[in-house]
Scaffold this active site. Structure first.
Site, PDB file in Angstrom:
ATOM      1  N   SER A  44      24.195   8.977 -97.808  1.00  0.00           N
ATOM      2  CA  SER A  44      24.689   8.079 -98.864  1.00  0.00           C
ATOM      3  C   SER A  44      24.816   8.796-100.188  1.00  0.00           C
ATOM      4  CB  SER A  44      23.717   6.911 -99.052  1.00  0.00           C
ATOM      5  OG  SER A  44      23.546   6.211 -97.863  1.00  0.00           O
TER       6      SER A  44
HETATM    7  N1  SAH Z   1      19.288   7.819 -94.290  1.00  0.00           N
HETATM    8  C1  SAH Z   1      20.295   8.771 -93.868  1.00  0.00           C
HETATM    9  C2  SAH Z   1      21.639   8.077 -93.741  1.00  0.00           C
HETATM   10  C3  SAH Z   1      22.349   8.499 -92.514  1.00  0.00           C
HETATM   11  S1  SAH Z   1      23.716   7.480 -92.050  1.00  0.00           S
HETATM   12  C4  SAH Z   1      20.344   9.978 -94.793  1.00  0.00           C
HETATM   13  O1  SAH Z   1      19.654   9.978 -95.821  1.00  0.00           O
HETATM   14  O2  SAH Z   1      21.041  10.938 -94.485  1.00  0.00           O
HETATM   15  C5  SAH Z   1      22.933   6.320 -90.975  1.00  0.00           C
HETATM   16  C6  SAH Z   1      22.190   6.881 -89.796  1.00  0.00           C
HETATM   17  O3  SAH Z   1      21.769   5.778 -88.997  1.00  0.00           O
HETATM   18  C7  SAH Z   1      23.022   7.781 -88.888  1.00  0.00           C
HETATM   19  O4  SAH Z   1      22.378   9.017 -88.757  1.00  0.00           O
HETATM   20  C8  SAH Z   1      23.063   7.016 -87.565  1.00  0.00           C
HETATM   21  O5  SAH Z   1      23.038   7.856 -86.431  1.00  0.00           O
HETATM   22  C9  SAH Z   1      21.789   6.185 -87.655  1.00  0.00           C
HETATM   23  N2  SAH Z   1      21.764   4.996 -86.803  1.00  0.00           N
HETATM   24  C10 SAH Z   1      22.755   4.096 -86.557  1.00  0.00           C
HETATM   25  N3  SAH Z   1      22.317   3.141 -85.726  1.00  0.00           N
HETATM   26  C11 SAH Z   1      21.026   3.419 -85.440  1.00  0.00           C
HETATM   27  C12 SAH Z   1      20.019   2.805 -84.626  1.00  0.00           C
HETATM   28  N4  SAH Z   1      20.246   1.696 -83.936  1.00  0.00           N
HETATM   29  N5  SAH Z   1      18.815   3.394 -84.543  1.00  0.00           N
HETATM   30  C13 SAH Z   1      18.543   4.520 -85.243  1.00  0.00           C
HETATM   31  N6  SAH Z   1      19.431   5.161 -86.021  1.00  0.00           N
HETATM   32  C14 SAH Z   1      20.664   4.608 -86.120  1.00  0.00           C
END
Ligand code: SAH
Length: 197
Positions: A44
């Site tokens: 983000s």
């Molecule tokens: N907090 C992260 C944001 C990554 S984007 C950062 O600081 O980089 C969101 C993330 O959520 C992705 O890596 C995606 O693979 C993960 N995601 C999506 N659905 C998910 C689920 N059901 N369980 C765990 N992770 C999930």
């Protein structure tokens, strides 16, 4: 731009964002923009990280759950504010990279695991705070169950393509939950289950 909580600001100051982005994007690590992190996911923009972190009102003795470890950047920021941070990611390569970064930065209060974070982390529940960093259509009931009374959860709610999503702050009350939307956003979708290898 709306992040005024000094603990949140100093947590962001302490975490080098350049360690969480891929080489081609190094020169943009300190711009206020979301960046690709592999597996079709993004980290983000720093403003959203700041606003979400601040909205959680984390105390230093708290146990916090993050859903969606991704690059690990948000987890690293949260780890500066709480006692213990648990984070769940469904993509193995992202998780492995994030864990490597936590090791290098000596962030020893972070514990991660591979899994479907929409089911939370029952063995570690209940949590004082929960942050979901991928957008869900509905509030995952398991996460509400795993939140302590008076606990706060922040998550993007809305459609999967990101046209109409809103960050909401949820407070668990004696008879249910209070929901306050506070920011229109665009997140990758929360996907159930694990990707096929
Ligand atoms: N907090 C992260 C944001 C990554 S984007 C950062 O600081 O980089 C969101 C993330 O959520 C992705 O890596 C995606 O693979 C993960 N995601 C999506 N659905 C998910 C689920 N059901 N369980 C765990 N992770 C999930």
């Amino acid at each position: 731009m709306g992040v005024s909580d000094t603990r949140t600001l100093s947590a962001i100051e302490r975490i080098p964002r350049e360690m969480f982005v891929a080489d081609p994007f190094l020169d943009q690590a300190y711009e206020n923009t979301a960046l690709p992190i592999g597996c079709g996911q993004t980290v983000s923009q720093p403003l959203v990280v700041g606003l979400m972190t601040q909205a959680l009102e984390i105390g230093e003795r708290m146990k916090v759950l993050e859903v969606g470890t991704g690059s690990g950047y948000q987890a690293a920021v949260l780890s500066q504010l709480c006692r213990r941070l648990y984070s769940v990611e469904r993509h193995k390569p992202l998780l492995a990279q994030a864990e490597e970064r936590f090791k290098r930065l000596r962030l020893h209060n972070i514990t991660c695991r591979l899994g479907d974070g929409s089911r939370g982390w029952p063995e570690q529940a209940p949590f004082d705070r929960i942050m979901v960093t991928a957008a869900a259509h509905d509030i995952p009931p398991a996460l509400v169950d795993q939140l302590k009374p008076d606990g706060i959860m922040v998550l993007p709610l809305g459609d999967a393509i990101g046209i109409c999503q809103e960050l909401v702050r949820i407070t668990k009350t004696a008879d249910g939950i209070d929901i306050h939307p506070f920011l229109p956003v665009r997140f990758v979708p929360l996907v159930e289950g694990l990707p096929e290898e």
